[in-house]
Write a protein that holds these residues in place. Structure first.
Motif, mmCIF file in Angstrom:
data_model
loop_
_atom_site.group_PDB
_atom_site.id
_atom_site.type_symbol
_atom_site.label_atom_id
_atom_site.label_comp_id
_atom_site.label_asym_id
_atom_site.label_seq_id
_atom_site.Cartn_x
_atom_site.Cartn_y
_atom_site.Cartn_z
ATOM 1 N N GLY A 27 28.638 37.273 56.715
ATOM 2 C CA GLY A 27 28.985 38.304 57.682
ATOM 3 C C GLY A 27 30.199 37.990 58.527
ATOM 4 N N SER A 28 30.801 36.828 58.330
ATOM 5 C CA SER A 28 31.982 36.484 59.119
ATOM 6 C C SER A 28 33.231 37.099 58.494
ATOM 7 N N LEU A 29 34.242 37.238 59.300
ATOM 8 C CA LEU A 29 35.501 37.840 58.888
ATOM 9 C C LEU A 29 36.549 36.750 58.757
ATOM 10 N N LEU A 30 37.214 36.682 57.616
ATOM 11 C CA LEU A 30 38.258 35.704 57.370
ATOM 12 C C LEU A 30 39.595 36.432 57.348
ATOM 13 N N ALA A 31 40.512 35.984 58.172
ATOM 14 C CA ALA A 31 41.850 36.577 58.221
ATOM 15 C C ALA A 31 42.850 35.561 57.705
ATOM 16 N N LYS A 32 43.670 35.952 56.745
ATOM 17 C CA LYS A 32 44.721 35.092 56.214
ATOM 18 C C LYS A 32 46.048 35.614 56.756
ATOM 19 N N LEU A 33 46.736 34.790 57.506
ATOM 20 C CA LEU A 33 48.006 35.171 58.099
ATOM 21 C C LEU A 33 49.140 34.415 57.421
ATOM 22 N N GLN A 34 50.231 35.090 57.218
ATOM 23 C CA GLN A 34 51.408 34.434 56.680
ATOM 24 C C GLN A 34 52.472 34.444 57.769
ATOM 25 N N VAL A 35 52.910 33.262 58.134
ATOM 26 C CA VAL A 35 53.909 33.140 59.189
ATOM 27 C C VAL A 35 55.294 33.190 58.562
ATOM 28 N N LYS A 36 56.150 34.017 59.136
ATOM 29 C CA LYS A 36 57.510 34.154 58.638
ATOM 30 C C LYS A 36 58.433 34.193 59.843
ATOM 31 N N PRO A 37 59.462 33.366 59.852
ATOM 32 C CA PRO A 37 60.374 33.402 60.993
ATOM 33 C C PRO A 37 60.935 34.805 61.204
ATOM 34 N N MET A 38 61.065 35.185 62.453
ATOM 35 C CA MET A 38 61.485 36.548 62.758
ATOM 36 C C MET A 38 62.952 36.800 62.458
ATOM 37 N N TRP A 39 63.712 35.776 62.251
ATOM 38 C CA TRP A 39 65.143 35.981 62.062
ATOM 39 C C TRP A 39 65.557 35.994 60.590
ATOM 40 N N VAL A 40 64.630 36.017 59.641
ATOM 41 C CA VAL A 40 64.983 36.038 58.220
ATOM 42 C C VAL A 40 65.837 37.267 57.896
ATOM 43 N N GLY A 41 65.481 38.411 58.442
ATOM 44 C CA GLY A 41 66.276 39.626 58.224
ATOM 45 C C GLY A 41 67.683 39.495 58.786
ATOM 46 N N GLN A 42 67.801 38.871 59.950
ATOM 47 C CA GLN A 42 69.121 38.646 60.544
ATOM 48 C C GLN A 42 69.947 37.714 59.667
ATOM 49 N N ILE A 43 69.318 36.651 59.174
ATOM 50 C CA ILE A 43 70.031 35.698 58.313
ATOM 51 C C ILE A 43 70.564 36.419 57.085
ATOM 52 N N LYS A 44 69.708 37.213 56.467
ATOM 53 C CA LYS A 44 70.091 37.920 55.241
ATOM 54 C C LYS A 44 71.259 38.877 55.478
ATOM 55 N N SER A 45 71.189 39.669 56.535
ATOM 56 C CA SER A 45 72.260 40.633 56.793
ATOM 57 C C SER A 45 73.563 39.945 57.207
ATOM 58 N N LYS A 46 73.454 38.866 57.974
ATOM 59 C CA LYS A 46 74.666 38.172 58.429
ATOM 60 C C LYS A 46 75.286 37.325 57.317
ATOM 61 N N GLN A 47 74.491 36.943 56.316
ATOM 62 C CA GLN A 47 75.057 36.238 55.169
ATOM 63 C C GLN A 47 76.070 37.122 54.446
ATOM 64 N N LEU A 48 75.788 38.409 54.380
ATOM 65 C CA LEU A 48 76.688 39.336 53.691
ATOM 66 C C LEU A 48 78.021 39.476 54.409
ATOM 67 N N MET A 49 78.004 39.288 55.732
ATOM 68 C CA MET A 49 79.238 39.413 56.518
ATOM 69 C C MET A 49 80.011 38.099 56.593
ATOM 70 N N ASP A 50 79.378 36.982 56.264
ATOM 71 C CA ASP A 50 80.018 35.673 56.313
ATOM 72 C C ASP A 50 80.861 35.484 55.054
ATOM 73 N N GLU A 51 82.151 35.198 55.229
ATOM 74 C CA GLU A 51 83.075 35.105 54.098
ATOM 75 C C GLU A 51 82.683 33.992 53.121
ATOM 76 N N THR A 52 82.375 32.826 53.636
ATOM 77 C CA THR A 52 82.021 31.690 52.780
ATOM 78 C C THR A 52 80.719 31.937 52.033
ATOM 79 N N LEU A 53 79.708 32.413 52.748
ATOM 80 C CA LEU A 53 78.423 32.662 52.094
ATOM 81 C C LEU A 53 78.493 33.850 51.147
ATOM 82 N N GLY A 54 79.349 34.813 51.453
ATOM 83 C CA GLY A 54 79.556 35.935 50.538
ATOM 84 C C GLY A 54 80.107 35.451 49.198
ATOM 85 N N THR A 55 81.012 34.475 49.262
ATOM 86 C CA THR A 55 81.547 33.870 48.038
ATOM 87 C C THR A 55 80.443 33.165 47.266
ATOM 88 N N ARG A 56 79.602 32.441 47.979
ATOM 89 C CA ARG A 56 78.481 31.741 47.336
ATOM 90 C C ARG A 56 77.502 32.733 46.690
#
Length: 127
Positions: A27-56
């Protein structure tokens, strides 16, 4: 568990956080949480604007490099570690979180760096 307004609120809050909920035989409830840094979306979008990382990114897509790759979230990584764009505000927020969050343990600078370098990479990171 007897249903009341508090238990319903907790269940709806957990579902909103995309938690996996399971009701066990006892009867107990098990919750599985996945922790994800909140800035992953920022990293992804800013990678596209970064000249060096865009080349990579282009090199990865063309199969021209083995050190760099794209993870399951679509973020450019160097040897499995997220490449952080040259954005001082983003880098400072990541460092601040690693150093000062409630979840961070700070037994010393070298230990913190060794834990940090497993996830993130940028030129001159250790410095």
């Amino acid at each position: 568990m007897v249903a009341n307004s508090l238990s319903r609120r907790v269940n709806s809050d957990l579902r909103a956080m995309l938690a996996g909920l399971s009701l066990l035989d006892d009867g107990s409830l098990l919750a599985k949480l996945q922790v994800k840094p909140m800035w992953v979306g920022q990293i992804k979008s800013k990678q596209l604007m970064d000249e060096t990382l865009g080349t990579r990114l282009r090199q990865v897509k063309n199969g021209e490099t083995l050190d760099f790759g794209i993870n399951c979230e679509g973020v450019l990584c160097f040897r499995g570690r997220m490449c952080i764009p040259k954005d001082n505000d983003l880098r400072q927020s990541i460092l601040l979180e690693a150093h000062s969050s409630f979840y961070a343990m700070h037994p010393g600078g070298n230990k913190m760096y060794r834990n940090f370098e497993k996830l993130y990479w940028w030129p001159g990171l250790k410095r």
